[in-house]
Design an enzyme around this catalytic site. Sequence first.
Site, PDB file in Angstrom:
ATOM      1  N   CYS A  34     112.231  55.733  49.152  1.00  0.00           N
ATOM      2  CA  CYS A  34     112.701  55.604  50.608  1.00  0.00           C
ATOM      3  C   CYS A  34     114.140  55.608  50.799  1.00  0.00           C
ATOM      4  CB  CYS A  34     112.228  54.346  51.108  1.00  0.00           C
ATOM      5  SG  CYS A  34     112.783  53.021  50.469  1.00  0.00           S
ATOM      6  N   CYS A 103     108.419  47.623  47.986  1.00  0.00           N
ATOM      7  CA  CYS A 103     109.746  47.444  48.490  1.00  0.00           C
ATOM      8  C   CYS A 103     110.165  45.985  47.650  1.00  0.00           C
ATOM      9  CB  CYS A 103     109.514  46.896  49.997  1.00  0.00           C
ATOM     10  SG  CYS A 103     108.768  48.239  50.678  1.00  0.00           S
TER      11      CYS A 103
HETATM   12 FE1  FES Z   1     112.094  51.174  51.509  1.00  0.00          FE
HETATM   13 FE2  FES Z   1     110.661  49.193  51.782  1.00  0.00          FE
HETATM   14  S1  FES Z   1     110.394  51.300  52.622  1.00  0.00           S
HETATM   15  S2  FES Z   1     112.205  49.242  50.546  1.00  0.00           S
END
Ligand code: FES
Length: 146
Positions: A34, A103
């Site tokens: 992400c 995460c």
């Molecule tokens: Fe990147 Fe949660 S979506 S750390």
Amino acid sequence: MAYSEKVMDHFANPRNVGEIEDADGIGEVGNAKCGDIMKMYIKVDNDVITDVKFKTFGCGAAIATSSMATELIKGKSINDALKLTNKAVMEALDGLPPVKVHCSVLAEQAIKAAVSDYYKKRGVDPTLIVGEIKECDHDHGCGCQL
Ligand code: FES
């Protein structure tokens, strides 16, 4: 997707946010999937983590898990801090939705990175003590379901 009250609390009022100017160790890790980033600062005295602060450029779950992780390692020995798993952090937060499990890996890895830096600064090879620092690449059993 529902977050627990504890997650919402740590997201809205994160503990230990900021920097430590004269930190003994600084760790920065990124989540390859992400792009979120977490930076952790530790002060160490006699192998005890006397202070810890973090900055997270990431989602709410990343902020909540960083906040909880700092609370869990503050005042603990380096050894105990290294044993803290993302699962333990999630349990302390009463769980995370499955798609957010990855995460929580950031906080665990940021602690390891900060401790590695602490050892490196003291001329000690951290590899045997801290082990490998991973990014969330779905190959290490983090439970990430994205
Ligand atoms: Fe990147 Fe949660 S979506 S750390």
